[in-house]
Design a protein around this motif. Structure first.
Motif, PDB file in Angstrom:
ATOM      1  N   GLN A  92       4.428 -60.495  18.141  1.00  0.00           N
ATOM      2  CA  GLN A  92       4.483 -60.847  19.561  1.00  0.00           C
ATOM      3  C   GLN A  92       3.632 -59.906  20.417  1.00  0.00           C
ATOM      4  O   GLN A  92       3.741 -59.911  21.639  1.00  0.00           O
ATOM      5  CB  GLN A  92       5.938 -60.835  20.035  1.00  0.00           C
ATOM      6  N   GLN A 104       7.288 -66.049  17.202  1.00  0.00           N
ATOM      7  CA  GLN A 104       6.364 -65.527  16.206  1.00  0.00           C
ATOM      8  C   GLN A 104       6.719 -64.102  15.787  1.00  0.00           C
ATOM      9  O   GLN A 104       7.221 -63.322  16.594  1.00  0.00           O
ATOM     10  CB  GLN A 104       4.939 -65.555  16.754  1.00  0.00           C
ATOM     11  N   LEU A 106       5.158 -68.073  21.493  1.00  0.00           N
ATOM     12  CA  LEU A 106       4.942 -66.687  21.075  1.00  0.00           C
ATOM     13  C   LEU A 106       6.266 -65.983  20.768  1.00  0.00           C
ATOM     14  O   LEU A 106       6.338 -65.148  19.853  1.00  0.00           O
ATOM     15  CB  LEU A 106       4.172 -65.929  22.152  1.00  0.00           C
ATOM     16  N   LEU A 116      -1.258 -62.817  21.526  1.00  0.00           N
ATOM     17  CA  LEU A 116      -1.287 -64.281  21.495  1.00  0.00           C
ATOM     18  C   LEU A 116      -2.713 -64.710  21.194  1.00  0.00           C
ATOM     19  O   LEU A 116      -3.622 -64.513  21.999  1.00  0.00           O
ATOM     20  CB  LEU A 116      -0.839 -64.862  22.839  1.00  0.00           C
TER      21      LEU A 116
END
Length: 377
Positions: free
Chosen positions: A35, A32, A29, A38
């Motif tokens: 954030q 990414q 995560l 998830l």
């Protein structure tokens, strides 16, 4: 992670599960762009394929989830029931059919219902134990024990820890469950584990539940999925059922549609021979969702009618604008973006680009930024 008890020590089992379910998703995560949420998928494979075949599929499927911003966890079986059932059929066929018939699907089709009835009778004697053992393994995997080595129990408890970690940073956890064939049985026991007294207050909600050709019985669905919905773990309005049309079920075969020693799909064999008693309503069969078959005493076992009617009343039936029931009616399914196709069979759901695209888009809430290209395993 597979459905069998892990072979490490009890301490390692817990640590390994913590790494897979908690640490790895949290680390991912951080890489990414979004954030704040998830999105995690639990994908439970069917039991028709062996472990190696399932891993091949996982290696193709996983990158499509990841590149679209979804973290996948896959559940698979060490041994596919399909292998054992195929062996049983081949042994029977070698004893009663000439060699040239075994090499010709035309001859096998000519034998039709007579052959299928004979194989169903054989499966009740030799194959039922295989199917029962698979179901028992799934049930035992959800039982908490001192050894701390049961897959679904570990998964449920680690998902709670994952949610607690995310809550500490004001990050949302979305769990989406996908089950193909016997994967529906794994997911039913996982949901049941969540709603037991020791976990219910902390259990993370399930955002969507999508089942492809669910091989669990309707009674199992009533016993596992409905209580989970009644305990607000998920909503029945977020439970999608994909299934073959009855024509496609009957055009399928075992071990394959090309060599149909049994001239129908796995779900027909489960219903007629492998489950608790003959003519068991199976959740992934279109006839189990169609009330016009309820009055046919030859279709379903009488003792299962109460469960069938409960499910149809709670979740719905075919037609009547039920958008949660998605039938695969075309005899071919698209397996690449170049429009390569394969037969619509029980095993084709995770080859089907259109179905997987719909499922992932539902999870994302919008069109895929990175479309699926190739699912021709």
């Amino acid at each position: 992670m597979d459905v069998s008890d892990m072979t490490r020590s009890a301490i390692d089992n817990d640590g390994y599960a913590h790494q897979l379910v908690v640490e790895n998703p949290l680390t991912w995560l951080k890489s990414q762009p979004n954030q704040h949420t998830l999105k995690l998928v639990i994908y439970a494979h069917g039991g028709l394929n062996n472990q190696d075949d399932s891993i091949t599929r996982i290696r193709v499927l996983a990158p499509y989830f990841v590149v679209n911003g979804i973290y996948p966890l896959f559940l698979t079986w060490k041994t596919g029931a399909g292998e054992t059932l195929t062996d049983i059929m081949q042994d029977w066929a070698k004893k009663v059919l000439p060699d040239n018939w075994l090499r010709s699907s035309g001859w096998l089709n000519e034998l039709g219902e007579t052959k299928d009835l004979a194989l169903e009778a054989l499966a009740r004697v030799l194959g039922k134990g295989v199917w029962s053992e698979m179901r028992e393994n799934a049930e035992e995997a959800a039982v908490s024990c001192v050894q701390n080595d049961r897959l679904l129990d570990l998964l449920a408890r680690k998902l709670i820890i994952l949610q607690e970690n995310l809550n500490s940073t004001n990050t949302k956890l979305e769990i989406h469950c996908i089950g193909h064939s016997a994967g529906s049985i794994l997911l039913g026991h996982l949901l049941e584990r969540f709603i037991r007294d020791d976990l219910l207050a902390k259990a993370p909600p399930i955002s969507t539940l999508t089942l492809y050709a669910a091989a669990c019985s309707v009674r199992f669905a009533v016993e596992k999925f409905l209580p989970a919905a009644d305990n607000a773990l998920f909503s029945l309005s977020n439970l999608w059922l994909y299934y073959l049309s009855d024509d496609n079920e009957k055009a399928d075969g075992l071990p394959t549609a090309d060599v149909p020693m049994y001239g129908k799909s796995l779900l027909y064999l489960v219903s007629r021979a492998l489950d608790d008693h003959p003519n068991m309503p199976i959740l992934g069969m279109c006839r189990a969702l169609d009330p016009k078959f309820n009055a046919n005493k030859k279709q379903w076992a009488e003792e299962e009618m109460a469960s069938l009617e409960i499910w149809q009343n709670r979740w719905g039936v075919l037609g009547s604008g039920n958008k949660l029931a998605i039938q695969i009616s075309d005899p071919k399914v698209r397996i690449t973006r170049a429009n390569d196709q394969s037969a619509a069979t029980h095993g084709s759901f995770d080859n089907n680009i259109d179905i997987l695209t719909q499922t992932i888009e539902r999870i994302m809430g919008h069109a895929l930024p990175h479309p699926l290209e190739w699912l021709d395993y």
